[in-house]
Write an enzyme that holds these catalytic residues in place. Structure first.
Site, PDB file in Angstrom:
ATOM      1  N   PRO A 159      52.522 -65.928  52.814  1.00  0.00           N
ATOM      2  CA  PRO A 159      52.361 -66.030  54.304  1.00  0.00           C
ATOM      3  C   PRO A 159      53.743 -67.035  54.765  1.00  0.00           C
ATOM      4  O   PRO A 159      54.044 -67.690  54.207  1.00  0.00           O
ATOM      5  CB  PRO A 159      51.190 -66.789  54.687  1.00  0.00           C
ATOM      6  CG  PRO A 159      50.395 -66.780  53.438  1.00  0.00           C
ATOM      7  CD  PRO A 159      51.278 -66.369  52.185  1.00  0.00           C
ATOM      8  N   GLU A 160      54.605 -66.503  55.780  1.00  0.00           N
ATOM      9  CA  GLU A 160      55.372 -67.304  56.187  1.00  0.00           C
ATOM     10  C   GLU A 160      55.007 -68.494  57.417  1.00  0.00           C
ATOM     11  O   GLU A 160      53.865 -68.150  57.638  1.00  0.00           O
ATOM     12  CB  GLU A 160      56.643 -66.535  56.749  1.00  0.00           C
ATOM     13  CG  GLU A 160      57.202 -65.471  55.511  1.00  0.00           C
ATOM     14  CD  GLU A 160      58.559 -64.892  55.536  1.00  0.00           C
ATOM     15  OE1 GLU A 160      59.285 -65.547  56.257  1.00  0.00           O
ATOM     16  OE2 GLU A 160      58.865 -63.909  54.862  1.00  0.00           O
ATOM     17  N   ASN A 196      60.708 -64.994  52.546  1.00  0.00           N
ATOM     18  CA  ASN A 196      61.650 -63.909  51.960  1.00  0.00           C
ATOM     19  C   ASN A 196      61.859 -63.057  52.977  1.00  0.00           C
ATOM     20  O   ASN A 196      63.055 -62.461  53.146  1.00  0.00           O
ATOM     21  CB  ASN A 196      60.713 -63.217  50.801  1.00  0.00           C
ATOM     22  CG  ASN A 196      61.805 -62.920  49.958  1.00  0.00           C
ATOM     23  OD1 ASN A 196      63.111 -63.210  49.939  1.00  0.00           O
ATOM     24  ND2 ASN A 196      61.518 -61.903  48.958  1.00  0.00           N
ATOM     25  N   LYS A 219      54.843 -74.188  56.067  1.00  0.00           N
ATOM     26  CA  LYS A 219      53.835 -73.517  55.222  1.00  0.00           C
ATOM     27  C   LYS A 219      52.552 -74.260  55.140  1.00  0.00           C
ATOM     28  O   LYS A 219      51.917 -73.823  54.351  1.00  0.00           O
ATOM     29  CB  LYS A 219      54.408 -72.664  54.110  1.00  0.00           C
ATOM     30  CG  LYS A 219      55.597 -71.725  54.460  1.00  0.00           C
ATOM     31  CD  LYS A 219      55.964 -71.126  53.184  1.00  0.00           C
ATOM     32  CE  LYS A 219      57.160 -70.208  53.536  1.00  0.00           C
ATOM     33  NZ  LYS A 219      57.839 -69.654  52.285  1.00  0.00           N
ATOM     34  N   ARG A 273      59.219 -84.985  53.518  1.00  0.00           N
ATOM     35  CA  ARG A 273      59.912 -84.099  52.672  1.00  0.00           C
ATOM     36  C   ARG A 273      60.144 -82.723  52.893  1.00  0.00           C
ATOM     37  O   ARG A 273      61.196 -81.963  52.410  1.00  0.00           O
ATOM     38  CB  ARG A 273      59.248 -83.637  51.330  1.00  0.00           C
ATOM     39  CG  ARG A 273      59.357 -85.113  50.385  1.00  0.00           C
ATOM     40  CD  ARG A 273      58.473 -84.684  48.894  1.00  0.00           C
ATOM     41  NE  ARG A 273      58.035 -85.843  48.291  1.00  0.00           N
ATOM     42  CZ  ARG A 273      56.725 -85.642  48.065  1.00  0.00           C
ATOM     43  NH1 ARG A 273      56.040 -84.966  48.490  1.00  0.00           N
ATOM     44  NH2 ARG A 273      56.212 -86.715  47.537  1.00  0.00           N
TER      45      ARG A 273
END
Ligand SMILES: [Zn+2]
Length: 301
Positions: free
Chosen positions: A2-3, A208, A52, A149
């Site tokens: 999942p994006e 992706n 995410k 981060r």
């Protein structure tokens, strides 16, 4: 995987059906029993996504979930509990529920099926989390380390209701925009832009499909070193990704090719076929274990 748009939909869903009400939390599979105990009986106050990652804030505990490649939430409940059946990796459709309630008016959930890492339950429904990469409970200081981060998430830099954004340390007290941070991150990296877009510390939430489609639409060669991109290119790429992610949140799927028809993407998974713009053959190669799709005719810059 999942994006980012999927995680923002998930956060909105959890805000809609769980936040502000007492919940029960358990780990039917057992692997999250200790964490579930820390969350059980509390009142979730806010769910948010950053890239995410999903965070659900309680008084002094934060539930942290990363779905990874296979994770998904399934939702079930009565008519008060409006939720799509599943968010995350695709799952089989389930039949409609016939609600039954216990003596204090809580919906009696169905027995868990399969390996349910976490079950969260309100009076009128429940959600089961299966197959996540991360499912843990954080203290506020640990939460700040995790988000510290992460690069900027384009979906967090949209206009939001006051108070709905919790800036991380990198944003606190700073006038810096998301695109400013993105450009700064690119300027400090020599890795290719194709690799940088998948690095969650450069930009959070891109996967992706958005990588391939945004680089195609901006005419950028994925092999270009990140620090060689011009400011104009970097800003255009940020704007493109913002627009694509926003559309993904609204539509619940990724459609970058806006023409009518079945085909949804310009280059993603269209290797070997002719580019719809220039006719060149769309290429694919492995980059850090993921397939990178691009058009050698259009993407020269
Ligand atoms: Zn082309």
């Amino acid at each position: 995987m999942p994006e980012g748009h999927t995680l923002h939909r998930l956060a909105a869903q959890i805000n809609a059906v769980f936040v502000g009400r007492e919940w029960k939390v358990s780990s039917p599979q057992g692997r999250f029993s200790a964490g579930a105990k820390r969350l059980d009986g509390g009142v979730p106050q806010r769910a948010e996504a950053w890239g995410k990652h999903l965070f659900v804030h309680l008084e002094s505990e934060i539930w942290h979930v990363h779905l990874g490649l296979y994770g998904a939430f399934s939702f079930r409940g009565d008519s008060e509990f409006s939720a799509p059946p599943s968010i995350g990796a695709p799952r089989a459709w389930v039949e409609e529920l016939t609600p039954d309630y216990d003596e204090v008016g809580w919906l009696i959930p169905e027995p868990p099926r399969g390996a349910v890492r976490a079950r969260v339950q309100s009076r009128s429904g429940w959600a089961d989390l299966r197959g996540p990469t991360t499912c843990t409970v954080l203290k506020p200081i640990e939460y700040r380390t995790v988000i510290g981060r992460l690069g900027p998430d384009p979906l967090r830099h949209l206009a939001q209701a006051p108070g709905s954004e919790a800036p991380g340390p990198a944003l606190a007290g700073s006038e810096e925009t998301g695109s400013g941070r993105f450009l700064h991150n690119l300027s400090r990296r020599r890795i290719s832009i194709g690799a940088a877009l998948m690095d969650q510390s450069v930009i959070a939430g891109v996967g992706n499909i958005f990588r391939a489609e945004s680089l195609f639409l901006e005419g950028i060669d994925p092999a270009t070193p990140s620090n060689a991109l011009s400011r104009v290119q970097g800003e255009a790429l940020w704007d493109r990704l913002t627009e694509q992610l926003r559309t993904g949140v609204r539509e619940g799927l990724i459609r970058t090719l806006r023409a009518e028809g079945e085909r949804r993407h310009w280059v993603y998974q269209h290797q070997g076929s002719a580019c719809l713009r220039c006719g060149a053959q769309i290429s694919v190669r492995e980059l850090q274990g993921r397939r990178l799709y691009w058009c050698p005719g259009c993407q020269r810059g």
